[in-house]
Structures are given as structure tokens and as C-alpha cells.
Design an enzyme around this catalytic site. Structure first.
Site, PDB file in Angstrom:
ATOM      1  N   HIS A 326      89.266  60.555  73.911  1.00 46.70           N
ATOM      2  CA  HIS A 326      90.642  60.076  74.037  1.00 46.70           C
ATOM      3  C   HIS A 326      90.871  59.253  75.299  1.00 46.70           C
ATOM      4  O   HIS A 326      91.797  58.436  75.334  1.00 46.70           O
ATOM      5  CB  HIS A 326      91.619  61.258  74.025  1.00 46.70           C
ATOM      6  CG  HIS A 326      91.860  61.812  72.658  1.00 46.70           C
ATOM      7  ND1 HIS A 326      90.991  62.696  72.051  1.00 46.70           N
ATOM      8  CD2 HIS A 326      92.862  61.591  71.768  1.00 46.70           C
ATOM      9  CE1 HIS A 326      91.456  63.014  70.855  1.00 46.70           C
ATOM     10  NE2 HIS A 326      92.578  62.351  70.655  1.00 46.70           N
ATOM     11  N   GLY A 327      90.079  59.449  76.323  1.00 48.43           N
ATOM     12  CA  GLY A 327      90.308  58.672  77.532  1.00 48.43           C
ATOM     13  C   GLY A 327      89.360  59.052  78.653  1.00 48.43           C
ATOM     14  O   GLY A 327      88.864  60.178  78.716  1.00 48.43           O
TER      15      GLY A 327
END
Length: 466
Positions: A326-327
Site C-alpha cells: 500500500h505504500g
């Protein structure tokens, strides 16, 4: 070209007119889909279209080689090459600076300074999604679950299909390629359903997600120490529904646009907050990613085939990598670790037996565990997290939040938690569905243009940054 933009409101009708004109001729249809998909993607930053081309060419060639090679060692080498190339590109653009920053911090802790080696490359939109999508193809061909796709154009459309290119759902080759290898069949019911899903998705995004972000979420998370404990909790509930409506809204639009083109994409959300345990939550939230992680990572690690400690290890590693997907930030790693730990905890405690017959209690407990996870997901750093938790723990009263926030939250909660067969909901849906198709389609089309017009200057979708 976000879905909630004037540009897309112009692009889609023009593209559909061209598409319907050539849909009976599959070669022209495929070329138009490819050109339209690249035009859609290049409207953001045209230079990064080369990355999609690279992934497409490499994986098409590898798939073709896998179809011709029987020697297992060579097949492993080929699929490893696909993994290295695709994840290598992802690592350079998404994780390189995070790795350098973490390395610098580690060395600085022991008094060693290393030079700055950051790059200034922008993160390509949708790179995490199409990387996993094209990887699923080579892995499935390697496992002999699907045949190699002989048409380069059709394979390139699979990789770049614009409705879900930027933020999913992540579509498997086994689901998409059989559809593009069939003649186009577009029914009036599909157009009606597609427009309905687009309207619902835009409503979720503009009326719920964007308003919650503007009215409470962004300001409270930016400076949690300036707000009361009540407002902090309210903002956390608001973000819980903001991220759901933002992301599921995008998925609804993507599935709806695909239906207008005669393609069926897999469902990506199924009312995740009614889940009664973390495992069920992941069967309902971002289904295309969670099933990808299960099939290509968790099972490959051994799944639940070994002793309990190995199953726990596999769950934790899968969720850690899912968080990192996700990041490139430590809060996403911690969010993944948190979900891995609660999956392990619920599995070991056998909560189904402990809470037998208490569905509402299980749903309440699980919902608030998920909410705590969203706090880790949303904060901008650990200082921000500490300030937020401390602010909630201070138990201060008072509120400066607009009453409109309460109205939106109540509406969002009712839409999510009220059963689908609720009498009033079923009556309204049945009554509208009995009206002529052209009436419904005109109503949906009008709502789409209304929502797009109202979204001028609105923020883009949250999952574009992943």
C-alpha cells in the site's frame, strides 16, 4: 484522467460511440481498446507509459517461452525473470527512497552518516495494480493453470484495460482473456447496470468520501492536538467510511464502465464492516488483492499446511508485505503487521467458539479493531499517531464538527449495515427496476453528469497513491 473529472465525462461517451461502432469486428475492437487505454493512462504522465509497455513485452515473451519449454529448471528461470523485472521496476519507483531513508536512519542511530542517494522520480499511477496483474499471468502460465495468450494485442489490452488500470480490481488473466477472445456481447441490461454502478460509485466518492474528508478528516488528522477526544473519535469513524466509499466507489465505477464495454470484472468489496472476524474482513475488503496475496504469496509460503507457528509466520509475512504494497512508509508496515497479528490472535483463540451465537458482538469487536488499523493507515508519521492516541486518551469533551458530518455518517452506516433484503430497500429497488430500461438509463446518466459537475476541484481517489 480521474473518473470524477470533466475530462473523463467527455472521454467515455466519445470512446463508447467509437467502440460500439467497431465492436462487431474484434481486431478493430482490440486495437481501439488498447489505444483508448493508453490514451487514458497517458493523460496523467505520458512518459511512464513506457513502463507498462516494458512489463507487457517482457511478460508476453516469457509467457510464450513458458508455453514452449518443458524443462522445469528453465521454466523456473523464466518465471523468476518475470518476478525480478516486475518487482524490480516497482521497487525502484516505489520503495527505493524508503529503503535509503530507513538505511540512513539506522546508520545515524550508531553515529554513521551516509550520503543522500534519493531519486526524484514520480510514482507512476497504478503501478502496484498492473504489476500484480501481469505477474499473475506469468505465474499461472508457469503453473499450467492457463495457456499462453498468442495475441500480443489482446495480452496488451489485458495489462492496460483502462477501467481498472489505475486502482483495480486486480483482474486475473484466467478471468479476462477468455472474455476478450469472445465476440463482444453488450445487452441493454448490462448498460443499465453499468450506468447504475457508475452513479453509485460517484455518489460514494463525491457525496460521502469527499465531504467527510473536507468537513472533518483532513483537518483533524493534520492537527489532532487542536481537537477534543470526541472529535478525534468522530474523525476516525469518518475516515473509516471515507476510505471505504472512496475505494469501493472507484471499484463500482470500474466494474460499471467495463460492463458498458461488454466485460465483467470481479467484485472487489462486499460490505466489509459487517465481518465478524479479521479473516472474514479480508474476504470482503479489496477482494482482488487479498485473494492475490492468498493465492500467490500465502499459499506459496506454505499456507496452513505446516505446524501452527509456520501458519502464523505465513500470515504475518503475507500481511506485512500486503501493508508494504500500500505504500513505502512505516505506518503501512505497522498496519500490515497489526492485521497479521489479529489474524493470528483470532485463529489461536478460536473466537468462533468463544462468541458462539453473538454475531452482533463479534461484528462490533471486529469493526473497532479495523478502525484502529485505519488510524495506523491514515496517520502521516509516528508523531502524528502518538498525538492522535494521546488526544483520544485525554477524554476531553466538546465538538466543533459540522452537524452535516453526523448526517453523512448515519446515512453511510445505514447503507452499509442494513440488510440487503430490508423491506423498504427492496421495495424502492423493485419499484425503480420495473420502470423501462431507457428511463432508468437516462436517470443514471443524469446523475453521473450531475456528480461529475459537482466534483470539479475535488480530490482524486485515495488509492491512486498506491
Amino acid at each position: 484522467m480521474p473518473f470524477n473529472s470533466i475530462g473523463f465525462a467527455i472521454f467515455l461517451p466519445v470512446f463508447l460511440l467509437l467502440y460500439y461502432a467497431v465492436s462487431s469486428r474484434t481486431n478493430w475492437r482490440d486495437v481501439l481498446l488498447l489505444v483508448g487505454s493508453y490514451f487514458f493512462y497517458m493523460s496523467w504522465y505520458w512518459q511512464y507509459a513506457g513502463l507498462i509497455v516494458l512489463s507487457t513485452v517482457v511478460d508476453y515473451w516469457i509467457g510464450r517461452q513458458l508455453a514452449q519449454v518443458d524443462e522445469q529448471s528453465k521454466r523456473k528461470l523464466l518465471v523468476t525473470l518475470s518476478v525480478v523485472v516486475n518487482l524490480g521496476i516497482l521497487a525502484i519507483f516505489k520503495y527505493y527512497n524508503f529503503f535509503i531513508d530507513s538505511t540512513q536512519a539506522s546508520f545515524a542511530a550508531v553515529g554513521i552518516q551516509i550520503p543522500d542517494l534519493y531519486h526524484q522520480l514520480l510514482l507512476p499511477v497504478g503501478i502496484s495494480f498492473y504489476t500484480f496483474q501481469t505477474l499473475s499471468y506469468t505465474i499461472d502460465v508457469y503453473r499450467r493453470k492457463i495457456p499462453h495468450e498468442p495475441s500480443f494485442i489482446k495480452f496488451a489490452v489485458f495489462v492496460s484495460f483502462f477501467p481498472q488500470l489505475v486502482a483495480g480490481p486486480i483482474v486475473r488473466a484466467k478471468d479476462f482473456l477468455p472474455q476478450i477472445n469472445r465476440p463482444t456481447a453488450i445487452r441493454s441490461d448490462d448498460i443499465d447496470t453499468g450506468l447504475k454502478l457508475i452513479a453509485i460509485g460517484l455518489f460514494k466518492k463525491i457525496v460521502i468520501a469527499d465531504l467527510l474528508a473536507f468537513l472533518i478528516v483532513d483537518s483533524v488528522f493534520a492537527e489532532p492536538s487542536a481537537y477534543s477526544s470526541w472529535d478525534l473519535m468522530l474523525a476516525l469513524y469518518a475516515y473509516t467510511f471515507q476510505i471505504y466509499c472512496d475505494f469501493s466507489g472507484y471499484s463500482d465505477i470500474a466494474i460499471g464502465v467495463a460492463l458498458l464495454l461488454g466485460f465483467r470484472l470481479p467484485i472487489n468489496f462486499d460490505r466489509p464492516y459487517i465481518a465478524q472476524n479479521p479473516s472474514e474482513f479480508w474476504r470482503r475488503w479489496h477482494i482482488s488483492l487479498s485473494s492475490w496475496l492468498r493465492d500467490y504469496l500465502y499459499i506459496s509460503l506454505g499456507g496452513n499446511r505446516g505446524p501452527k507457528w509456520m501458519t502464523s509466520r505465513n500470515l504475518l509475512l503475507t500481511m506485512l508485505l500486503g501493508g508494504l504494497w500500500h505504500g513505502a512508509a512505516w505506518n503501512f508496515v505497522l498496519w500490515g503487521a497489526f492485521h497479521g497479528l489479529i489474524l493470528i490472535l483470532f485463529r489461536s483463540l478460536k473466537t468462533e467458539e468463544s462468541f458462539n451465537g453473538k454475531a452482533a458482538l463479534k461484528m462490533f469487536l471486529n469493526f473497532h479493531l479495523i478502525i484502529f488499523g485505519w488510524l495506523l493507515f491514515r496517520v502521516t508519521g509516528m508523531d502524528n499517531f502518538v498525538d492522535y492516541v494521546a488526544g483520544i486518551g485525554a477524554l476531553t469533551s466538546g465538538s466543533v464538527v459540522s452537524p452535516l458530518v453526523y448526517l453523512i455518517l448515519i446515512g453511510a452506516a445505514l447503507a452499509h449495515f442494513v440488510p440487503r433484503d430490508f423491506v423498504l430497500t427492496r421495495w424502492l429497488e423493485t419499484t425503480f427496476d420495473r420502470s423501462p430500461v431507457f428511463v432508468r438509463s437516462a436517470a443514471y446518466a443524469g446523475l453521473v453528469f450531475l456528480f461529475v459537475g459537482a466534483s470539479v476541484g475535488a480530490p482524486t481517489f485515495i488509492y491512486f497513491q498506491f
